[in-house]
Design a protein around this motif. Structure first.
Motif, PDB file in Angstrom:
ATOM      1  N   VAL A  41       2.535  50.080 114.966  1.00 30.60           N
ATOM      2  CA  VAL A  41       2.748  51.208 114.063  1.00 30.60           C
ATOM      3  C   VAL A  41       4.189  51.691 114.210  1.00 30.60           C
ATOM      4  CG1 VAL A  41       2.028  53.544 113.440  1.00 30.60           C
ATOM      5  CG2 VAL A  41       0.331  51.903 114.254  1.00 30.60           C
ATOM      6  N   VAL A  42       4.925  51.752 113.106  1.00 28.08           N
ATOM      7  CA  VAL A  42       6.277  52.327 113.144  1.00 28.08           C
ATOM      8  C   VAL A  42       6.256  53.631 112.359  1.00 28.08           C
ATOM      9  CG1 VAL A  42       7.432  50.102 113.384  1.00 28.08           C
ATOM     10  CG2 VAL A  42       7.107  51.049 111.106  1.00 28.08           C
ATOM     11  N   ASP A  43       6.973  54.627 112.846  1.00 31.00           N
ATOM     12  CA  ASP A  43       6.950  55.934 112.200  1.00 31.00           C
ATOM     13  C   ASP A  43       8.301  56.626 112.338  1.00 31.00           C
ATOM     14  OD1 ASP A  43       5.367  58.041 110.852  1.00 31.00           O
ATOM     15  OD2 ASP A  43       5.752  59.186 112.668  1.00 31.00           O
ATOM     16  N   GLU A  44       8.664  57.350 111.294  1.00 34.77           N
ATOM     17  CA  GLU A  44       9.947  58.040 111.249  1.00 34.77           C
ATOM     18  C   GLU A  44      10.002  59.235 112.214  1.00 34.77           C
ATOM     19  OE1 GLU A  44      12.268  58.030 107.065  1.00 34.77           O
ATOM     20  OE2 GLU A  44      10.783  59.591 107.280  1.00 34.77           O
ATOM     21  N   GLN A  45       8.864  59.870 112.408  1.00 32.05           N
ATOM     22  CA  GLN A  45       8.832  61.078 113.246  1.00 32.05           C
ATOM     23  C   GLN A  45       8.851  60.711 114.731  1.00 32.05           C
ATOM     24  OE1 GLN A  45       9.081  63.937 111.810  1.00 32.05           O
ATOM     25  NE2 GLN A  45       8.728  63.186 109.727  1.00 32.05           N
ATOM     26  N   SER A  46       9.082  61.729 115.563  1.00 33.45           N
ATOM     27  CA  SER A  46       9.135  61.467 116.995  1.00 33.45           C
ATOM     28  C   SER A  46       7.757  61.554 117.653  1.00 33.45           C
ATOM     29  CB  SER A  46      10.109  62.433 117.677  1.00 33.45           C
ATOM     30  OG  SER A  46       9.812  63.749 117.318  1.00 33.45           O
ATOM     31  N   ALA A  47       6.742  61.978 116.901  1.00 34.06           N
ATOM     32  CA  ALA A  47       5.384  62.046 117.447  1.00 34.06           C
ATOM     33  C   ALA A  47       4.390  61.762 116.327  1.00 34.06           C
ATOM     34  CB  ALA A  47       5.116  63.425 118.052  1.00 34.06           C
ATOM     35  N   PRO A  48       3.193  61.246 116.660  1.00 31.80           N
ATOM     36  CA  PRO A  48       2.224  60.918 115.618  1.00 31.80           C
ATOM     37  C   PRO A  48       1.614  62.169 114.965  1.00 31.80           C
ATOM     38  CG  PRO A  48       1.292  60.478 117.786  1.00 31.80           C
ATOM     39  CD  PRO A  48       2.712  60.870 118.008  1.00 31.80           C
ATOM     40  N   GLY A  49       1.086  62.003 113.738  1.00 30.43           N
ATOM     41  CA  GLY A  49       0.416  63.100 113.039  1.00 30.43           C
ATOM     42  C   GLY A  49       0.759  63.157 111.562  1.00 30.43           C
ATOM     43  N   GLY A  50       1.895  62.556 111.185  1.00 30.41           N
ATOM     44  CA  GLY A  50       2.310  62.669 109.779  1.00 30.41           C
ATOM     45  C   GLY A  50       2.744  64.093 109.494  1.00 30.41           C
ATOM     46  N   GLN A  51       2.861  64.431 108.214  1.00 27.48           N
ATOM     47  CA  GLN A  51       3.272  65.802 107.873  1.00 27.48           C
ATOM     48  C   GLN A  51       2.127  66.779 108.098  1.00 27.48           C
ATOM     49  OE1 GLN A  51       6.277  66.257 107.576  1.00 27.48           O
ATOM     50  NE2 GLN A  51       7.022  64.231 106.994  1.00 27.48           N
ATOM     51  N   ILE A  52       0.898  66.366 107.771  1.00 27.97           N
ATOM     52  CA  ILE A  52      -0.236  67.306 107.816  1.00 27.97           C
ATOM     53  C   ILE A  52      -0.537  67.745 109.248  1.00 27.97           C
ATOM     54  CG2 ILE A  52      -1.938  65.388 107.804  1.00 27.97           C
ATOM     55  CD1 ILE A  52      -2.839  68.360 105.856  1.00 27.97           C
ATOM     56  N   TRP A  53      -0.454  66.786 110.191  1.00 28.95           N
ATOM     57  CA  TRP A  53      -0.739  67.117 111.599  1.00 28.95           C
ATOM     58  C   TRP A  53       0.523  67.026 112.425  1.00 28.95           C
ATOM     59  CZ3 TRP A  53      -5.175  63.160 110.888  1.00 28.95           C
ATOM     60  CH2 TRP A  53      -6.237  63.777 110.231  1.00 28.95           C
ATOM     61  N   ARG A  54       1.635  67.427 111.846  1.00 31.01           N
ATOM     62  CA  ARG A  54       2.904  67.285 112.509  1.00 31.01           C
ATOM     63  C   ARG A  54       2.937  68.079 113.819  1.00 31.01           C
ATOM     64  NH1 ARG A  54       8.524  66.476 109.421  1.00 31.01           N
ATOM     65  NH2 ARG A  54       9.865  67.245 111.049  1.00 31.01           N
ATOM     66  N   ASN A  55       3.414  67.417 114.867  1.00 26.83           N
ATOM     67  CA  ASN A  55       3.599  68.067 116.164  1.00 26.83           C
ATOM     68  C   ASN A  55       2.290  68.555 116.789  1.00 26.83           C
ATOM     69  OD1 ASN A  55       5.493  68.804 118.148  1.00 26.83           O
ATOM     70  ND2 ASN A  55       5.441  70.933 117.492  1.00 26.83           N
ATOM     71  N   ILE A  56       1.153  67.975 116.366  1.00 25.52           N
ATOM     72  CA  ILE A  56      -0.152  68.484 116.795  1.00 25.52           C
ATOM     73  C   ILE A  56      -0.343  68.379 118.310  1.00 25.52           C
ATOM     74  CG2 ILE A  56      -1.241  66.251 116.198  1.00 25.52           C
ATOM     75  CD1 ILE A  56      -3.079  69.527 115.882  1.00 25.52           C
ATOM     76  N   GLU A  57       0.207  67.318 118.918  1.00 19.78           N
ATOM     77  CA  GLU A  57      -0.006  67.149 120.367  1.00 19.78           C
ATOM     78  C   GLU A  57       0.610  68.302 121.162  1.00 19.78           C
ATOM     79  OE1 GLU A  57      -0.124  62.425 121.278  1.00 19.78           O
ATOM     80  OE2 GLU A  57       1.682  63.161 120.293  1.00 19.78           O
ATOM     81  N   THR A  58       1.760  68.787 120.697  1.00 22.13           N
ATOM     82  CA  THR A  58       2.431  69.882 121.404  1.00 22.13           C
ATOM     83  C   THR A  58       1.875  71.237 120.979  1.00 22.13           C
ATOM     84  OG1 THR A  58       4.414  68.524 121.327  1.00 22.13           O
ATOM     85  CG2 THR A  58       4.705  70.819 121.971  1.00 22.13           C
ATOM     86  N   GLY A 105      10.324  57.346 115.727  1.00 25.24           N
ATOM     87  CA  GLY A 105      11.753  57.434 115.410  1.00 25.24           C
ATOM     88  C   GLY A 105      12.295  56.153 114.788  1.00 25.24           C
ATOM     89  N   ALA A 106      11.445  55.425 114.071  1.00 25.29           N
ATOM     90  CA  ALA A 106      11.865  54.153 113.469  1.00 25.29           C
ATOM     91  C   ALA A 106      11.813  54.236 111.943  1.00 25.29           C
ATOM     92  CB  ALA A 106      10.958  53.024 113.958  1.00 25.29           C
ATOM     93  N   ARG A 107      12.893  53.845 111.299  1.00 27.19           N
ATOM     94  CA  ARG A 107      12.953  53.876 109.827  1.00 27.19           C
ATOM     95  C   ARG A 107      12.799  52.472 109.263  1.00 27.19           C
ATOM     96  NH1 ARG A 107      17.473  55.905 111.764  1.00 27.19           N
ATOM     97  NH2 ARG A 107      18.890  54.463 110.730  1.00 27.19           N
ATOM     98  N   VAL A 108      11.920  52.316 108.282  1.00 25.82           N
ATOM     99  CA  VAL A 108      11.826  51.044 107.557  1.00 25.82           C
ATOM    100  C   VAL A 108      12.783  51.137 106.390  1.00 25.82           C
ATOM    101  CG1 VAL A 108      10.335  49.559 106.164  1.00 25.82           C
ATOM    102  CG2 VAL A 108       9.451  50.614 108.255  1.00 25.82           C
TER     103      VAL A 108
END
Lengths: 97, 466
Positions: free
Chosen positions: B32-49, B83-86
């Motif tokens: 899985v590659v993702d632009e953000q620094s943590a999983p969750g997408g926009q809807i669950w952004r930063n949910i772990e913290t 932190g990875a951009r396609v």
């Protein structure tokens, strides 16, 4: 323009146009810019009017700034790091530094 | 290159994470590659913290629900590159990514694009002034940075997100100067026809939405049926002018204005790849043409989540699961009969998750000025091209968006048309009595995300440079 709900957790320092400002580890550079006064990230290439972070999710590119020497960095997608150098970006980019 | 994953997933939001969990369950090698620094997408952004902070209470249960999905994703054994951009895709399928200052190429047996949505571009005079932001941006600031406006804000827009953010902001101790509801009252008749289906299918969500609306009307200045807005100021927003459909007009002092007119699928990746697209009339947007599993017209490239059609987080999870099941079946991990059996309950849950959509699509269909703004409006934010200049091009006999782009530079700036493509198409369509799907959008070319020359120079030896 914006304020934190709570005091900063894991405080770091970033430099915005040379001014030391407090930030929270892992928040975006754009979020920090939105707590400065006045709020802006760059000037537009044609009219040179000021622009500020608009979408915060990487699709408007109005939050571009020079971060640690790299021009046109999307600050909404860039987490802060202690000692980071952020320069607001003026006008068009050039290949020359 | 060999040794790539069975399934490469782009995006770690609801669809991408759910797909990763299901694909791993069937033994696939997943990255899985993702632009953000943590999983969750926009809807669950930063949910772990944020899950353990006071913010979680402010953001509500639909946000906290994401914590469990993220936990299951973390435990799934899928590879994960934050932190990875396609920045480029090719049939094969093959993806080019940039991460930590290095570009590389990944060949996969299948690619799932779970890149979600962006807020619908909503040009109006003054929308480039500092002080004007989208509601989505304001909510991201609350989720990811725990920050709210330090002065009263105006909110102008439609859609569940506008209402939800307003409620969250009040809960967080923020102040709202006024709420300008821009949904045309003419939408009500169409929405009414879908009301029963929405109430039967999603009674909880419907009650929640009406609750928000009632609370807002009680607590803040609420002005309905707003037809036009204009942001006024020199270096930043100073005043806001609005006109309602029945001709009421006012100019008010404003330092902060949040706007929102719904969301549209992210289609830059599938456009760049040359996938076939369709026009989704109910959501006034293009979408990739998909089969019932989410596979595009390009073999082994799938799309799931709001990037396929706007359906919300729950639907996105189920679409991600379906795509992952199909990829597993193609890889021989499931027989045809097993696939059908496992997919049936997922399809049932998907149908339930989408029950409220026809109602929302009709109720919150944007007013016409969102598509065809006044002539003085900057349509292309990057290169500062006005609606009037686009219309001049149409008058001069240049009806194709790509020709307009070449002559005006609209769409050539860093956002690559993400903010102006739809508006240019709508302006040309309106001027010439055509439809937006007939006019079409700009051609999207790589790199569709910015990369530095240094990153490009570090591209793996042996990889094909596009």
């Amino acid at each position: 323009m914006f304020r934190k709900l709570q005091s900063l957790d894991e405080e770091v320092t970033v430099y915005v146009d040379g001014v030391a400002v407090p930030a929270e580890a892992n928040e975006s550079v754009a979020a920090v810019l939105l707590r400065q006064s006045p709020v802006w990230a760059r000037t537009a290439p044609v009219s040179c009017s000021r622009r500020a972070p608009y979408c915060m999710m990487g699709v408007c590119f109005d939050c571009l700034a020079t971060v640690d020497g790299i021009a046109s960095t999307q600050t909404c997608l860039t987490p802060v790091r202690d000692g980071m150098l952020v320069l607001r970006q003026k006008g068009r980019r050039s290949v020359r530094p | 290159m060999t040794g790539g994953p069975d399934l490469l997933i782009v995006g770690a939001g609801p669809a991408g994470m759910s797909a990763a969990v299901v694909a791993r369950r069937h033994g696939l090698d997943v990255l899985v590659v993702d632009e953000q620094s943590a999983p969750g997408g926009q809807i669950w952004r930063n949910i772990e913290t944020a899950a353990d902070t006071s913010r979680a209470g402010i953001l509500g249960k639909a946000y906290s629900d994401g914590a469990d999905v993220v936990r299951r994703f973390r435990a799934s054994g899928a590879g994960y590159l934050p932190g990875a951009r396609v920045w480029h895709l090719e049939p094969g399928p093959r993806a080019f990514i940039a991460q930590n200052g290095v570009a590389r190429c990944i060949d996969a047996n299948a690619i799932l694009l779970a890149t979600g949505a962006q807020e619908r571009p909503l040009p109006f005079p003054g929308w480039t002034l500092p002080g004007v932001m989208t509601v989505g941006a304001a909510q991201i600031l609350l989720k990811s940075s725990g920050q709210i406006p330090d002065e009263p804000v105006w909110i102008a827009g439609t859609g569940p997100l506008s209402l939800l953010y307003a409620i969250q902001l009040l809960k967080a101790g923020g102040r709202i100067a006024g709420f300008l509801d821009t949904a045309p009252s003419a939408n009500l008749a169409g929405a009414f026809r879908e009301l029963a289906g929405a109430f039967l299918g999603a009674p909880g969500d419907m009650l929640k939405g009406f609750g928000w609306l009632m609370a807002l009307r009680r607590q803040v200045r609420f002005i309905g049926n707003v037809k036009e807005i204009e942001a006024i100021g020199n270096e930043a927003l100073e005043r806001l002018r609005y006109i309602t459909a029945n001709g009421r007009s006012a100019t008010v002092d404003a330092r902060l204005l949040f706007v929102h007119e719904g969301i549209v699928p992210t289609i830059h990746p599938t456009l760049a790849l040359g996938c076939k697209h369709i026009w989704n009339a109910a959501q006034d947007s293009f979408a990739p043409d998909l089969d019932t599993w989410g596979e595009t017209s390009v073999s082994d490239v799938f799309v799931a989540g709001d990037g396929a059609r706007i359906g919300g987080a729950q639907a996105a999870c189920h679409l991600g699961e379906l795509a992952a099941l199909r990829v597993a079946a193609k890889a021989g991990r499931l027989s045809r009969a097993q696939l059908a059996a496992v997919a049936a309950p997922v399809r049932k849950r998907l149908k339930a998750a989408l029950a409220i959509r026809p109602f929302l699509d009709r109720l919150y269909r944007p007013r016409s000025a969102v598509f065809v703004p006044p002539e003085a409006t900057l349509v292309c934010r990057c290169e500062e091209v006005s609606a009037a200049r686009i219309l001049e091009q149409a008058a001069a006999g240049r009806p194709d968006p790509n020709q307009v782009k070449a002559f005006t530079r609209a769409g050539m700036g860093p956002c690559q048309g993400r903010q102006c493509s739809y508006t240019v198409a709508s302006l040309l369509a309106a001027k010439e009595g055509r439809t937006v799907p007939d006019v079409g959008l700009y051609r999207v070319r790589p790199p569709f995300k910015p990369i530095t020359l240094a990153e490009l120079a570090a591209l793996d030896a042996g990889a094909v440079i596009p």
